[in-house]
Design a protein around this motif. Structure first.
Motif, PDB file in Angstrom:
ATOM      1  N   UNK A  50       0.851  -1.188   0.000  1.00 25.73           N
ATOM      2  CA  UNK A  50       0.000   0.000   0.000  1.00 25.73           C
ATOM      3  C   UNK A  50       0.887   1.237   0.000  1.00 25.73           C
ATOM      4  N   UNK A  51       0.457   2.275  -0.697  1.00 20.68           N
ATOM      5  CA  UNK A  51       1.180   3.552  -0.725  1.00 20.68           C
ATOM      6  C   UNK A  51       0.297   4.630  -0.109  1.00 20.68           C
ATOM      7  N   UNK A  52       0.877   5.412   0.783  1.00 19.14           N
ATOM      8  CA  UNK A  52       0.146   6.460   1.488  1.00 19.14           C
ATOM      9  C   UNK A  52       0.573   7.823   0.957  1.00 19.14           C
ATOM     10  N   UNK A  53      -0.412   8.651   0.626  1.00 22.05           N
ATOM     11  CA  UNK A  53      -0.152  10.007   0.154  1.00 22.05           C
ATOM     12  C   UNK A  53      -0.752  11.014   1.134  1.00 22.05           C
ATOM     13  N   UNK A  54      -0.146  12.181   1.225  1.00 24.91           N
ATOM     14  CA  UNK A  54      -0.725  13.218   2.075  1.00 24.91           C
ATOM     15  C   UNK A  54       0.227  14.378   2.270  1.00 24.91           C
ATOM     16  N   UNK A  55      -0.315  15.501   2.745  1.00 24.23           N
ATOM     17  CA  UNK A  55       0.519  16.661   3.036  1.00 24.23           C
ATOM     18  C   UNK A  55       1.309  16.392   4.314  1.00 24.23           C
ATOM     19  N   UNK A  56       2.221  17.266   4.625  1.00 24.74           N
ATOM     20  CA  UNK A  56       3.034  17.129   5.831  1.00 24.74           C
ATOM     21  C   UNK A  56       2.178  17.156   7.087  1.00 24.74           C
ATOM     22  N   UNK A  57       2.497  16.282   8.045  1.00 25.99           N
ATOM     23  CA  UNK A  57       1.836  16.156   9.342  1.00 25.99           C
ATOM     24  C   UNK A  57       0.459  15.518   9.258  1.00 25.99           C
TER      25      UNK A  57
END
Length: 270
Positions: free
Chosen positions: A144-151
């Protein structure tokens, strides 16, 4: 100078921590480490000793779970005349004597040597190697790959899932940085987007800046900047068509549970 040779069936970091904690009690000006990680068979172990040419001021610390490897380690140490330190067995024996119970695994082993144990070790190594977009190619072999902005808790979530035996890569989404091409080379169902409320991100980032001794009014915690990052992230996630999880009111364990259920679902579809 003291030379420490570290041999482990996992990363060897535990051995190095023990050595550093112990050597702090002495006046040692120079020390060097030679670490041999993921040693899981006698052939690999013997190759280490084949290359040891000088044993002057040398100690070997080892962390192994397989009894056959431990015995081979002792014989090799005796053969070349170097002191070997088993960092696990003495702890098990002490606990065994205190409790009056036999350990669940064989003497000298910390845990049973099975596929699940090494799968967990490999998953943790994977999460560290492909953390925070260090190498986008990791997404091609990740569970699985997780994406998101910092914090948005990408790293702690990756490590939590790794301890559940899942290989996880995580990629930060930043407006100024192109999304890695590898993201579009894997199925959307193998990607999870994370988001957070602007207000929560503002508080978290201000606390982060304070912990680093930086001004709390940095652009990093600026609300306009946060909104820009979130808009960009949502745009990327919509383009990919992957699930998105709002982590603003969720603990790491809750978010991980959602992802694990998602993984089990897509694995059943294969």
């Amino acid at each position: 100078m003291i030379r420490f040779i570290v041999v482990s069936d996992s990363t060897g970091e535990t051995c190095e921590q023990i050595i550093n904690a112990s050597i702090a009690q002495f006046d040692v000006e120079e020390k060097i480490f030679e670490r041999f990680s993921h040693i899981r068979d006698i052939v690999s172990l013997n190759k280490i000793f084949d290359n040891i040419k000088d044993i002057k001021n040398t100690l070997i610390f080892y962390s192994l779970v397989d009894e056959n490897l431990i015995e081979a380690m002792k014989k090799n140490c005796d053969l070349i005349g170097v002191t070997g330190v088993d960092v696990l067995t003495s702890s098990i024996v002490a606990i065994e004597r205190l409790l009056g119970q036999e350990p669940k695994t064989r003497p000298g082993a910390l845990r049973s040597l099975d596929a699940q144990y090494f799968k967990r070790v490999d998953a943790i190594d994977f999460a560290v190697r492909y953390d925070d977009g260090k190498d986008p190619r990791g997404v091609l072999s990740a569970d699985i790959t997780i994406l998101g902005v910092s914090r948005t808790s990408k790293t702690p979530l990756s490590m939590y899932l790794a301890n559940k035996n899942y290989k996880v890569a995580n990629i930060p989404l930043v407006p100024e940085t192109p999304v890695p091409k590898e993201i579009f080379q894997i199925p959307a169902k193998k990607i999870i987007g994370l988001t957070n409320s602007p207000e929560k991100l503002n508080l978290i980032r201000k606390s982060r800046l304070q912990a680093l001794g930086l001004p709390p009014n940095s652009s990093y915690s600026n609300m306009d900047r946060i909104l820009l990052e979130l808009d960009h992230a949502h745009s990327v996630i919509r383009k990919i068509g992957c699930p998105i999880i709002d982590v603003s009111e969720r603990a790491i364990e809750e978010t991980a549970d959602i992802i694990i259920r998602h993984l089990k679902k897509i694995n059943n579809e294969i």
